[in-house]
Design a protein around this motif. Sequence first.
Motif, PDB file in Angstrom:
ATOM      1  N   PHE A 564       0.494  -1.110  -0.174  1.00  0.00           N
ATOM      2  CA  PHE A 564      -0.413  -0.087   0.333  1.00  0.00           C
ATOM      3  C   PHE A 564       0.677   1.142   0.102  1.00  0.00           C
ATOM      4  N   LEU A 565       1.144   2.515  -0.785  1.00  0.00           N
ATOM      5  CA  LEU A 565       1.673   3.433  -0.728  1.00  0.00           C
ATOM      6  C   LEU A 565       0.340   4.418  -0.385  1.00  0.00           C
ATOM      7  N   PRO A 566       0.728   5.399  -0.374  1.00  0.00           N
ATOM      8  CA  PRO A 566      -0.774   6.319   0.753  1.00  0.00           C
ATOM      9  C   PRO A 566      -1.234   6.861  -0.350  1.00  0.00           C
ATOM     10  N   ASP A 567      -2.373   6.714   0.173  1.00  0.00           N
ATOM     11  CA  ASP A 567      -3.890   7.024  -0.875  1.00  0.00           C
ATOM     12  C   ASP A 567      -3.244   8.171  -1.745  1.00  0.00           C
ATOM     13  N   GLY A 568      -4.237   8.393  -2.853  1.00  0.00           N
ATOM     14  CA  GLY A 568      -4.320   9.268  -3.803  1.00  0.00           C
ATOM     15  C   GLY A 568      -2.883   9.104  -4.678  1.00  0.00           C
ATOM     16  N   THR A 569      -1.642   7.810  -4.455  1.00  0.00           N
ATOM     17  CA  THR A 569      -0.565   8.100  -5.379  1.00  0.00           C
ATOM     18  C   THR A 569      -0.982   7.003  -6.768  1.00  0.00           C
ATOM     19  N   ASP A 570       0.127   7.069  -7.489  1.00  0.00           N
ATOM     20  CA  ASP A 570      -1.452   7.207  -8.841  1.00  0.00           C
ATOM     21  C   ASP A 570      -0.230   5.435  -8.691  1.00  0.00           C
ATOM     22  N   LYS A 702      -7.674   5.699   6.068  1.00  0.00           N
ATOM     23  CA  LYS A 702      -6.305   5.723   5.634  1.00  0.00           C
ATOM     24  C   LYS A 702      -5.800   7.221   5.402  1.00  0.00           C
ATOM     25  N   ASN A 703      -4.807   7.918   4.620  1.00  0.00           N
ATOM     26  CA  ASN A 703      -4.491   9.415   4.661  1.00  0.00           C
ATOM     27  C   ASN A 703      -5.801  10.679   4.177  1.00  0.00           C
TER      28      ASN A 703
END
Length: 1018
Positions: A564-570, A702-703
């Motif tokens: 999982f990368l931070p939400d909003g990551t492409d 999440k963020n």
Amino acid sequence: MNITEAILKQRKVLLVALIAIVFGGIFSFQKMSKLEDAEITVKSALIITQYPGASQHEVELRVTDILETAIQSMDNIDNIESRSMAGYSEITVNIKTSLVSAQLPQVWDLLRRKVNDTQIYLPQGASHSMVFDDYGDVYGIFLALSGDGFSNEELQDYARYIKREVLLVDGVKRINLYGEQRNCVNIELSQEKMAFLGVHPYKVVELLNNQNKIIDPGSLKLGTDRVRIASDGSFHQLDDLKNLLVSGSGANSVYLKDIARVKKDIVEPFSNKLKYNQAPAIGVAIAMESGGNVIKLGEQIQERLDELKVNLPVGIELNRVFYQPERVSSAIEVFMINLIESVLIVVIVLLFAMGFRTGLLIGSGLIFTILATFIVMLSFDIALQRVSLGAIIVAMGMLVDNAIVIADGILIDLKKGVRRQEALTKTSKQTTMPLLGATLVAVLAFLPIYLSPDATGEFCASLFIVIAVSLFISWLLALTQTPYFCDLFLKGKKYSKDENDNSDPYSGKFYKLFRAFIKYALHHKIAIITITIGLFVSSIFVFSNVKQLFMPNLAYNQFIVEYFLPDGTDITTVEKELSELEEYLLKQEDVMSVTTSLGATPARYTLVRPFTNNKSSYGELIVDTKDYEGTKRFGAALQDYVAKNYSWARCRVRYYNPISSEYMIEAKFSGPDPEVLRSLSDKAEKIMEAEPTAVMVTNNWKNKVKVWNPKFSQAQARGANITRSDVSNALACATTGLPIGLFHQDDDMLPILLKTKVDKDKYVEALENTPIWGNNPHSIPLRQVVSDISIDFENPTIKRYNRRRAIMAQCDPAKGYNAPDVFVKLQKNIEAIPLPEGYNLEWLGEHKKSKDAQDSMGKFLPLAFFLMVFIILLLFNNFRQPIIILSVLPLAFIGVSYGLFITGKAFGFMAILGTLGLMGMMIKNAVVLLDQINLETKDGKDIAHAIIDSAVSRMRPVVMASFTTILGMIPLISDELFGGMAVAIMFGLLIGSVITLVVVPVLYALFYKVSTQNIMNL
């Protein structure tokens, strides 16, 4: 006349029946359904609604809440979970686990009607809600189609060809393709050329829609015939689209290709993608029809794929990501090895203890019982799978108990000089009902898990059925086949007297030692009871150091890496980073292959598969290792590696577990205000972070993410004759594309996306000056119709639980710790967080699943206990002897506690089942012993002599039955799922045998006030 007498008079009938059992059992084993896990109905449905352009709050209030309100009015709803995102609503409806699976189709029909009736209340622009009641289907065969040098479109064509052909294979229910990149037609307009030629973009949209629209032109009459008028104006070739005439200023018309670049492309951003060993791939997930044989289906599918390979070009490969037929076949091979080992162990023990012929005839009864059990399983469509296979192994030792009692009785009577025909029937006459009652009691110990209505109960239901069937068959065969075989094989003078012409069967040295010990125990009965109570109390303290674990991981040579990368990551960023990690993994010695899935979990290819729905910041790696030891060893090392080298991501290694949740520890806060919920979650997360035994601390919201927010100005826009939709359409053209129609290509319908050129080097600045077209002949820049442009932060997802906004603070136990240990350390501090009025805290995760499973099973424990007590009362027709039996049951915990502590196995759900089964076995042994005491007293012996003689006479059957069960469990000790159960039964029965042979006689003496002062002289 009892059963044994009747059958011995019909020996040929019995012989034919036994032969039929042999051939019928082998046939049934070949034909019965074979699966990896029990078929469990996922009592959940998914409702998905698109609302393009709406914020998550608009989606929540205008779509999700309206649908949830309608759904909530249904009966049998357990809970409703939802997530609302920008332009997307997803609702999960969970039905009560107590609902019978056969009623589900009716429930889903009602759900669809509720959802359909609600569509008129949804806002304009929202799509029709789609109800998926089969998303819980298990796709036991998951293949990855890859081809080096082949385009994505070519891979898709071959994947669809395989899907079309394999669907024709008998037994295939459904095939899904995963990772297809959706094609589209991009029309990229040139602002300069449109302005120069006087072409308005709305005219292009209108023309494309009208040209591509299909209208029925009717029919005409020609003579006596009615002839349909054809209407062929749709676009079929890209050139048709390029050569579309578009009106410009004045009377001039230009081709679309003169003002736009028209090309076939892939929709961006992509929603999901699959790779196999770094090569682009498409997943082919195959689901089997209910009740099928997955091994046979695998053979048929493989045969069909081999035929299809002739039509596929060189370089196209079908790789096995998860192949259930292979795993089931391997599991059955292991089962057969375990079965043979268990049978050999049982027979060898009996050979040494009861002689060669007796050991063989009792061992043969074990084989007949197992084969007859296969026949019943086939008749009632009970599949051979993980739990039912384990049940046969668990029952293995118990299956010889009845035969040992009967055979031992026959041997003793023959040695005493009893007439042969009487010796063959005497024991069965005396023990038929006690053995039946004891067998029923042993079966009833597993009844609560069968009656438990939840998923855990459904998963383990076959455990009860198989054990019940096999134990009843063993009782029947003990009364028929065992005496028959004793008559066939136990011939000769040596079975009447020993070499010293001694007819006393209990004159051996071992019997004499045991008789002396029983006398000593009875003489010091208070001391024996005191020691027993002391051991019981000590076991309670020992148990506090036993590991607690609801369900262990399964022994797969495969694990999953969630990334999982931070939400909003492409999603392209996720793809790039996972490509690096994949490259590292493929260089490792333990790794055989790596499958990468971007955006979501590719398929539920096994029931125990953790599942993640569509998420652009998510990716996962499915890693195959050489063996399960490699999985454990390398999985642990990999977790440390990603923690060091990918610290900015939330990356964790996950294993396959029968009952799993998103995180093992989850504290859910619910209430109205998102900011208050975040504050509560933050406090809980800080407590989790401060606890060294907790790792992977996060929350399910999440963020917050960035949102580019052009604030539309009604005053400025009205003067420019611009509407809000004009702004949205223009921005869509400048970013991902504005859908304006469909392009028909063969059996595909490709979306046509209208785009405008944007300077990539000055992307944000270009967006701020995006040309907006209204009904004006010329465009104006975005800046002139907005009051301000800002970058704000927002919650990307709003999650709700039973129509209330809810956020979960989540974490996992650190390496070397179990969820219950960490939960206990966190519970008090998190529950101490002050909750504002209208806000609630609820524990989910493994704690809730474990509690629900135990509560569901606990509901039926009183029923099972009552039936046990009732049967015991029927057998003895008094209160004192049932009380003696029930008073020794808690003592079984001594062996369970010490056994789990010594072996390091965890006390979990399966160990609980083992403990319940152990109690049934102890009751069975105690019933037979007390029944023998009653028989001895009826024959005129005084109580003291009867107690001693009964204990001595039951010593060999009890010890043999216990040792065969204990040693027969050895193959299960190393099993991840059944290891705890095996240890509980083995150690519990070891101590339980001592309790049966020593403590029960002592309690009998106490309850019946037998004087033991001079017992040493007897």
